[in-house]
Design an enzyme around this catalytic site. Structure first.
Site, mmCIF file in Angstrom:
data_model
loop_
_atom_site.group_PDB
_atom_site.id
_atom_site.type_symbol
_atom_site.label_atom_id
_atom_site.label_comp_id
_atom_site.label_asym_id
_atom_site.label_seq_id
_atom_site.Cartn_x
_atom_site.Cartn_y
_atom_site.Cartn_z
ATOM 1 C CG HIS A 102 -34.740 -53.506 24.961
ATOM 2 N ND1 HIS A 102 -35.140 -52.938 26.085
ATOM 3 C CD2 HIS A 102 -34.666 -52.692 24.082
ATOM 4 C CE1 HIS A 102 -35.480 -51.452 25.811
ATOM 5 N NE2 HIS A 102 -35.173 -51.762 24.482
ATOM 6 C CG HIS A 114 -31.361 -47.728 23.500
ATOM 7 N ND1 HIS A 114 -31.192 -48.923 24.547
ATOM 8 C CD2 HIS A 114 -32.647 -47.824 23.116
ATOM 9 C CE1 HIS A 114 -32.605 -49.509 24.746
ATOM 10 N NE2 HIS A 114 -33.422 -48.823 23.718
ATOM 11 C CG ASP A 154 -34.205 -49.732 20.424
ATOM 12 O OD1 ASP A 154 -34.529 -50.790 21.368
ATOM 13 O OD2 ASP A 154 -34.817 -48.774 20.697
ATOM 14 C CG HIS A 170 -39.250 -50.123 17.582
ATOM 15 N ND1 HIS A 170 -38.225 -50.862 17.773
ATOM 16 C CD2 HIS A 170 -39.490 -49.270 18.830
ATOM 17 C CE1 HIS A 170 -37.770 -50.476 19.077
ATOM 18 N NE2 HIS A 170 -38.389 -49.761 19.493
#
EC number: 3.5.1.108
Length: 303
Positions: free
Chosen positions: A78, A237, A241, A264
């Site tokens: 973030h 969001h 990310d 991720h």
């Protein structure tokens, strides 16, 4: 010339780690040209510095974690997203614990901190990584791709079979030549399912998580009293990310990222695949800002 940027002043904040629940002191400091973003564990003696680079990512469970030996910094995405969105090339991020504070679960508070510190242009050309041809990685039904694009664009699709998500936008594409990161993306919060949070806490994770710093969803509704900040906050969001994860290339991108159910781990795999394929990218600078496909907000005076 499009110049590199750092912070004009030092700025500090305090928060808690999403997973550890620990109180964390965060300090953002200016850094010299060509430093990049460097995380510093100031609670250790000697201080351990970990550059924000794809090759330093050691864990990708629930967040992106930088690792150096047995030292780690959790949940960097973030803050890195805010750095990318505001075009910060060089900065030191000092932390008093192993996790970046979660703040409100978005990049908004970090944007505010950086803007409050002020932006300082430096006498060196900003380096961009330009995607020259498609690079992709897949894992099961998940996919992450870079394609050439004259600008910076992030497209993402999530696919949750859940009452809260049905009928809600699960796909978004943001072209940053025409859309503001600060207005359209930075305030999108991380989200989690109540059942998962209960399990994570039993595993000593998400100890700092609450409706104060995440969108919490139960079996059929959003539990946050104020609801969502954007109609498509969930997928926005994921874009936030991804922007943070992509900034681990160490430079701003000229190209498009497309993610389908990516997270991720797959994002980092894509970066490593790109870096290894030297013919798929090049480093470019712009002597004339008017010819650049990307522009950044002019540095505002420190507040």
């Amino acid at each position: 010339m499009i110049k590199q940027r750092t912070l004009k002043n030092i700025i500090r904040a305090t928060g808690v780690g999403l997973h550890s629940g620990e109180k964390v002191y965060l300090t953002l400091k200016p850094a010299p040209m060509d430093t990049g973003i460097v995380f510093c564990r100031t609670d250790l003696d000697p201080v351990v510095e970990i550059p924000a680079r794809a090759e330093n990512v050691g864990e990708t469970t629930m967040s992106t974690t930088l690792v150096k030996g047995d030292v780690k910094v959790d949940t960097v995405e973030h803050l890195l997203s805010a750095m990318a969105g505001l075009g910060i090339d060089n900065a030191y991020v000092e932390l008093s614990a192993s996790e970046v504070p979660i703040m409100d679960g978005s990049a908004g508070p970090f944007v505010f901190l950086i803007q409050s510190a002020g932006l300082q242009e430096q006498e060196a050309a900003k380096k961009f990584i330009r995607i020259k041809r498609e690079v992709s990685v897949e894992e099961g039904d998940k996919r992450a791709v870079f394609v050439p694009f004259d600008g910076f664009k992030v497209s993402f699709e999530i696919d949750f079979d859940h009452p809260v998500f049905r009928g809600r936008t699960q796909q978004a594409s943001v072209d940053f030549s025409s859309t503001s990161f600060v207005k359209e993306v930075s305030r999108a919060r991380t989200f989690g399912f109540m059942r998962d949070i209960e399990y994570l806490r039993s595993q000593n994770l998400a100890l700092g998580g609450s409706v104060e710093n995440a969108i919490v969803v139960d079996e059929n509704r959003v539990l946050n009293e104020d609801g969502l900040r954007y109609e498509d906050e969930f997928v926005k969001h994921k874009i936030l990310d991804a922007i943070g994860d992509l900034y681990l290339l160490g430079n701003s991108l000229i190209g498009e990222f497309r993610g389908f159910k990516s997270g991720h781990a797959l994002n980092n795999q894509l970066l490593r695949t790109l870096i290894a394929d030297k013919d798929a990218w090049e480093v470019v600078t712009f002597e004339d800002a008017r010819t650049a496909p990307i522009s950044y907000m002019r540095p505002a005076a420190a507040v």
